[in-house]
Write a protein that holds these residues in place. Structure first.
Motif, PDB file in Angstrom:
ATOM      1  N   LEU A 151      -1.469   1.944   6.564  1.00  0.00           N
ATOM      2  CA  LEU A 151      -2.821   2.189   6.078  1.00  0.00           C
ATOM      3  C   LEU A 151      -3.117   1.361   4.841  1.00  0.00           C
ATOM      4  O   LEU A 151      -2.222   1.056   4.058  1.00  0.00           O
ATOM      5  N   GLY A 152      -4.368   1.014   4.688  1.00  0.00           N
ATOM      6  CA  GLY A 152      -4.854   0.381   3.476  1.00  0.00           C
ATOM      7  C   GLY A 152      -6.050   1.166   2.970  1.00  0.00           C
ATOM      8  O   GLY A 152      -6.450   2.170   3.557  1.00  0.00           O
ATOM      9  N   VAL A 211       2.074   4.248   4.183  1.00  0.00           N
ATOM     10  CA  VAL A 211       1.632   3.288   3.180  1.00  0.00           C
ATOM     11  C   VAL A 211       2.835   2.679   2.486  1.00  0.00           C
ATOM     12  O   VAL A 211       3.941   3.234   2.523  1.00  0.00           O
ATOM     13  N   SER A 212       2.600   1.543   1.829  1.00  0.00           N
ATOM     14  CA  SER A 212       3.636   0.961   0.981  1.00  0.00           C
ATOM     15  C   SER A 212       3.544   1.594  -0.402  1.00  0.00           C
ATOM     16  O   SER A 212       2.647   2.397  -0.678  1.00  0.00           O
ATOM     17  N   TYR A 239      -5.554  14.224   1.048  1.00  0.00           N
ATOM     18  CA  TYR A 239      -4.963  13.730  -0.189  1.00  0.00           C
ATOM     19  C   TYR A 239      -5.658  12.438  -0.619  1.00  0.00           C
ATOM     20  O   TYR A 239      -6.172  11.684   0.216  1.00  0.00           O
ATOM     21  N   LEU A 240      -5.654  12.195  -1.918  1.00  0.00           N
ATOM     22  CA  LEU A 240      -6.238  10.970  -2.466  1.00  0.00           C
ATOM     23  C   LEU A 240      -5.223   9.841  -2.376  1.00  0.00           C
ATOM     24  O   LEU A 240      -4.038  10.031  -2.673  1.00  0.00           O
ATOM     25  N   VAL A 241      -5.678   8.662  -1.979  1.00  0.00           N
ATOM     26  CA  VAL A 241      -4.826   7.479  -1.966  1.00  0.00           C
ATOM     27  C   VAL A 241      -5.620   6.333  -2.589  1.00  0.00           C
ATOM     28  O   VAL A 241      -6.841   6.247  -2.416  1.00  0.00           O
ATOM     29  N   TYR A 242      -4.942   5.476  -3.349  1.00  0.00           N
ATOM     30  CA  TYR A 242      -5.638   4.331  -3.939  1.00  0.00           C
ATOM     31  C   TYR A 242      -4.755   3.096  -3.885  1.00  0.00           C
ATOM     32  O   TYR A 242      -3.538   3.187  -3.720  1.00  0.00           O
TER      33      TYR A 242
END
Length: 383
Positions: A215-216, A272-273, A247-250
């Protein structure tokens, strides 16, 4: 019968000629621009226009082909330009309409011509052997005319979408609970993000025979991007990280572009990385949707931009990062849940128009690709 069909029936009823690209164009290497001054001539890299200089190396029109990196990014330029050494430029002969060549090459999956073991790359020798249709110029011009109508519509939709986005952000700043209004309400508390956000870290060891969907995070708060699934054997890293819906991802590298998102339920199995920290939010105190609005605010992004650390590299700022410790220490003004909820409701009505425009833009792009591929599928003449 369409105009193109009429032209083909009249000018090449037995089919069109095909020829190696090397017989139709000259492929040239880009040059170093660093000694030039600032001006109005665009300098193209694989990511697009990097900056503008005061001298042009090439007059245009030309098709710019990536030499390294993202091999599927082509550019058409019809004015003076400069290219860096990661792009080839083309000097196009009189048998091809330049934009016809651009449209044709955009269907050719040039990334599949990569033969490099490290950074993806193309060579002149490989490109020169690529076989290209050469219909009569009248046919080429008619194909370009039709496809240009699609791209013009896409450009108009993009402009409308950007205008609506600016309108939404401007409207958001006027509401209670917005970053610009954080000191105007007695119900606002100042806290660190770490007080309402806990990092979620679940490492996953990459297995060669397992498929992973990486994911990006899109810019401007436009959500999570799901990349093409890959076998672990095709992934460079040895460890990826799980996500959870809600959940928040940035993206640590592009926070200044509003690269924040909430993981949707349909991407619960994505990974994700370590460049994409994931956080669980205390929903009793903060709504994820409100936090997204807050983090996308121009005022907030300027504060974040003052904190990012690292060395800027080119136009992408790819070495600049906002790390987890900085995220958790970042202070925000947190209004009550009721204020947050009302802000999300009101802005949601405005955002719905943006969503409709994005859907229409996606549909138009698919329509363009369909007709582009249909128009550029030409029957070769029998020799």
């Amino acid at each position: 019968m369409s105009r193109i069909a009429e032209l083909i029936a009249e000018l090449c009823p037995q089919g069109v000629d095909f020829a190696p690209l090397g017989e139709l164009v000259r492929i040239r290497n880009g040059k170093d621009y660093k000694a030039l001054g600032i001006g109005e001539i665009p300098v193209y890299g694989t990511g697009g226009v990097m900056l503008h200089v005061n001298e042009s190396a090439h007059p245009g029109p030309s098709v710019l082909i990536p030499r390294k990196g993202s091999l599927n990014k082509l550019y058409y330029v019809d004015k003076p330009f400069w290219t860096v050494d990661t792009l080839f430029y083309t000097e196009i002969g009189d048998r091809l309409v330049p934009k016809f060549l651009f449209y044709h090459l955009s269907t050719q999956r040039l990334e599949e011509l990569n033969r490099a073991g490290g950074v993806p790359s193309l060579t002149q020798s490989v490109l020169n052997l690529l076989v290209v249709p050469v219909p009569p110029l009248e046919v080429q011009r008619e194909i370009v005319r039709i496809l240009d109508q699609f791209t013009q519509l896409e450009a108009e939709l993009n402009a409308e979408l950007m205008a609506r986005r600016r309108q939404r952000l401007a409207f958001t700043r006027l509401l209670p609970g917005a970053a610009h209004n954080e000191d105007k309400s007695s119900n606002v508390k100042h806290i660190r993000l770490g007080e309402v956000a806990s990092q979620y870290v679940e490492p996953i060891k990459v297995q060669d025979d397992t498929t992973y969907t990486s994911l990006g995070v899109k810019w401007y708060g436009e959500g999570v991007l799901a990349r093409q699934p890959k076998l672990g054997s095709a992934i460079k890293g040895t460890v990826l990280y799980a996500v959870k819906p809600g959940y928040l991802v940035y993206n640590r590298m592009f926070v200044t572009e509003g690269s924040f998102a909430i993981v949707p339920p349909e991407l619960a199995n994505g990974v994700v990385s370590n460049e994409f920290p994931v956080y669980e939010l205390d929903r009793s105190r903060i709504l994820p949707e409100w936090l997204l609005l807050y983090l996308q605010d121009e005022y907030t992004l300027k504060r974040i931009a003052a904190e990012v650390t690292g060395v800027e590299r080119g136009s992408t700022k790819s070495r600049m990062r906002w790390k987890e410790g900085q995220f958790e220490a970042f202070q925000i003004a947190l209004p009550s849940i009721s204020v947050q909820r009302e802000m999300v409701r009101v802005v949601g009505t405005v955002a719905a128009l943006e969503s409709a425009l994005r859907d229409e833009l996606t549909a138009r792009r698919k329509q363009f690709e369909y007709y582009r591929n249909k128009l550029l599928t030409l029957e070769e003449a029998v020799t």
